[in-house]
Design a protein around this motif. Structure first.
Motif, PDB file in Angstrom:
ATOM      1  N   GLU A  56      -1.933  -8.466 -25.392  1.00 33.58           N
ATOM      2  CA  GLU A  56      -1.912  -9.338 -24.157  1.00 33.58           C
ATOM      3  C   GLU A  56      -1.665  -8.721 -22.888  1.00 33.58           C
ATOM      4  OE1 GLU A  56       1.323 -12.815 -22.903  1.00 33.58           O
ATOM      5  OE2 GLU A  56       2.054 -10.939 -23.459  1.00 33.58           O
ATOM      6  N   TRP A  57      -2.514  -9.000 -21.897  1.00 35.28           N
ATOM      7  CA  TRP A  57      -2.456  -8.035 -20.741  1.00 35.28           C
ATOM      8  C   TRP A  57      -1.978  -9.093 -19.346  1.00 35.28           C
ATOM      9  CZ3 TRP A  57      -7.247  -6.445 -16.940  1.00 35.28           C
ATOM     10  CH2 TRP A  57      -6.419  -5.539 -16.135  1.00 35.28           C
ATOM     11  N   ILE A  58      -0.770  -8.843 -18.909  1.00 33.73           N
ATOM     12  CA  ILE A  58      -0.310  -9.529 -17.832  1.00 33.73           C
ATOM     13  C   ILE A  58      -0.130  -8.597 -16.297  1.00 33.73           C
ATOM     14  CG2 ILE A  58       1.697 -10.610 -16.764  1.00 33.73           C
ATOM     15  CD1 ILE A  58       2.565 -10.929 -19.850  1.00 33.73           C
ATOM     16  N   VAL A  59      -0.966  -9.102 -15.062  1.00 30.80           N
ATOM     17  CA  VAL A  59      -1.242  -8.448 -13.843  1.00 30.80           C
ATOM     18  C   VAL A  59      -0.343  -9.243 -12.830  1.00 30.80           C
ATOM     19  CG1 VAL A  59      -2.706  -7.723 -12.117  1.00 30.80           C
ATOM     20  CG2 VAL A  59      -3.474  -7.539 -14.419  1.00 30.80           C
ATOM     21  N   VAL A  60       0.667  -8.380 -12.396  1.00 24.88           N
ATOM     22  CA  VAL A  60       1.655  -8.889 -11.200  1.00 24.88           C
ATOM     23  C   VAL A  60       1.374  -8.567 -10.147  1.00 24.88           C
ATOM     24  CG1 VAL A  60       3.802  -9.642 -10.504  1.00 24.88           C
ATOM     25  CG2 VAL A  60       3.334  -9.519 -13.113  1.00 24.88           C
ATOM     26  N   VAL A  61       0.686  -9.250  -9.015  1.00 24.59           N
ATOM     27  CA  VAL A  61       0.000  -8.630  -7.607  1.00 24.59           C
ATOM     28  C   VAL A  61       1.495  -8.867  -6.835  1.00 24.59           C
ATOM     29  CG1 VAL A  61      -1.726  -8.846  -5.916  1.00 24.59           C
ATOM     30  CG2 VAL A  61      -2.275  -9.487  -8.348  1.00 24.59           C
ATOM     31  N   ASP A  62       1.740  -7.656  -6.363  1.00 22.50           N
ATOM     32  CA  ASP A  62       3.020  -7.615  -5.469  1.00 22.50           C
ATOM     33  C   ASP A  62       2.928  -7.998  -4.354  1.00 22.50           C
ATOM     34  OD1 ASP A  62       5.842  -6.935  -5.001  1.00 22.50           O
ATOM     35  OD2 ASP A  62       5.567  -5.057  -4.772  1.00 22.50           O
ATOM     36  N   GLY A  63       2.671  -9.375  -3.986  1.00 22.83           N
ATOM     37  CA  GLY A  63       2.755  -9.744  -2.728  1.00 22.83           C
ATOM     38  C   GLY A  63       1.325 -10.541  -2.209  1.00 22.83           C
ATOM     39  N   PRO A  64       1.113 -11.087  -1.221  1.00 25.22           N
ATOM     40  CA  PRO A  64       0.020 -11.703  -0.633  1.00 25.22           C
ATOM     41  C   PRO A  64      -1.023 -10.488  -0.127  1.00 25.22           C
ATOM     42  CG  PRO A  64       1.643 -12.023   0.982  1.00 25.22           C
ATOM     43  CD  PRO A  64       2.151 -11.203  -0.333  1.00 25.22           C
ATOM     44  N   GLY A  65      -2.261 -11.009   0.191  1.00 21.72           N
ATOM     45  CA  GLY A  65      -3.274 -10.101   0.740  1.00 21.72           C
ATOM     46  C   GLY A  65      -4.363  -9.623  -0.078  1.00 21.72           C
ATOM     47  N   ALA A  66      -4.216  -9.966  -1.494  1.00 18.76           N
ATOM     48  CA  ALA A  66      -5.294  -9.099  -2.259  1.00 18.76           C
ATOM     49  C   ALA A  66      -6.493  -9.686  -2.376  1.00 18.76           C
ATOM     50  CB  ALA A  66      -4.616  -9.493  -3.737  1.00 18.76           C
ATOM     51  N   ASP A  67      -7.700  -8.775  -2.545  1.00 20.38           N
ATOM     52  CA  ASP A  67      -9.037  -9.269  -2.479  1.00 20.38           C
ATOM     53  C   ASP A  67      -9.262 -10.100  -4.039  1.00 20.38           C
ATOM     54  OD1 ASP A  67     -11.837  -9.162  -3.113  1.00 20.38           O
ATOM     55  OD2 ASP A  67     -12.216  -7.178  -2.051  1.00 20.38           O
TER      56      ASP A  67
END
Length: 268
Positions: A56-67
């Protein structure tokens, strides 16, 4: 001190497939290498599928503004974007809480899994008292050894890692696979701006026994913006060690154990 090489798993049963959760904390403005990370994880999935091992792979983007174009390229089981930036420890801990695997393993957004080594790790069966397993990493560019290389199998008893705490650490602290329940029990990665990986390892080692194995599981990218290269890093590391020492000794006091002393931090 001479170490007797331990068994990595019981010899009286066949290896049972693991269930592993990979956790990636991703800075929203540093996603350029995330597609490479994704491709390496897909290769590991393909290899382990035939063994029945769930990845299982979980990606957590740390805050707004991602492409969002880059984010859409990753083949994660879950991509979770935090509403505000909270730091790498918090992002990983959110991912830890979402995970469902028996084991958890962190993979940074600019690194890649070493498919051969990770397959070797994931197809082993570990005794029930083994809470954590540390492994090696290679430089991504030339596949050479990174510092803090594990040459021999070693079994660590509970509390031994904190009682023999050294700097440099005996292995790379961001290369540890931990049983999910044990990681949750000590609240995952501590809220430190630097050396949170060392704290994570020390906390896990207080839960139970572990192993360090001469298996390469990750390919580590070199780049100039790494935290260890920033001004003030060593001073921050000193403060982090002091904080960890205080936390560890408070817990040891409650358990009736003698205090430990943090080592003098190495430059890197």
């Amino acid at each position: 001190m001479t170490r007797t090489p331990p068994k990595t798993h019981s010899e009286n049963h066949s290896p049972e497939p693991l269930q592993i959760s990979l956790i990636t904390a991703a800075h929203p403005q540093r996603l350029d290498h995330l597609p490479d990370t994704s491709r390496s994880i897909e290769e590991v999935r393909r290899r382990l599928n035939r063994t029945g091992t769930a990845v299982e792979w979980i990606v957590v983007v740390d805050g707004p503004g991602a492409d969002q174009g880059l984010v859409s390229q990753v083949k994660a089981d879950r991509v979770h974007q935090l509403p505000i930036a909270q730091g790498v420890s918090a992002a990983r801990n959110h991912g830890l809480a979402m995970s469902r695997g028996e084991w958890v393993f962190p993979v940074d957004a600019d690194d890649m899994l070493d498919a051969n080594g990770f397959e070797s790790l994931a197809t082993q069966a570990f005794d029930k008292d083994i809470v954590w397993v540390a492994t090696n990493r290679l430089w991504l560019d030339d596949r050479s050894h990174t510092p803090r290389w594990i040459n021999d199998i070693r079994r660590w008893r509970q509390f031994e890692l904190e009682e023999e705490w050294t700097s440099p650490f005996p292995f790379h602290p961001n290369n540890m696979m931990v049983r999910r329940n044990a990681a949750l029990a000590h609240f995952g990665w501590p809220g430190l701006g630097v050396n949170e990986d060392v704290g994570y390892c020390l906390l896990a080692s207080a839960v139970g026994a572990g192993l360090s194995l001469p298996i390469s599981t990750l390919l580590y990218r070199r780049w100039e913006g790494q935290t260890i290269r920033t001004k003030g890093y060593h001073e921050a590391k000193v403060h982090a060690f002091q904080t960890m020492e205080a936390v560890i000794n408070a817990r040891r006091l409650q358990a009736g154990l003698p205090p430990i002393k943090a080592p003098s931090p190495s430059p890197l």
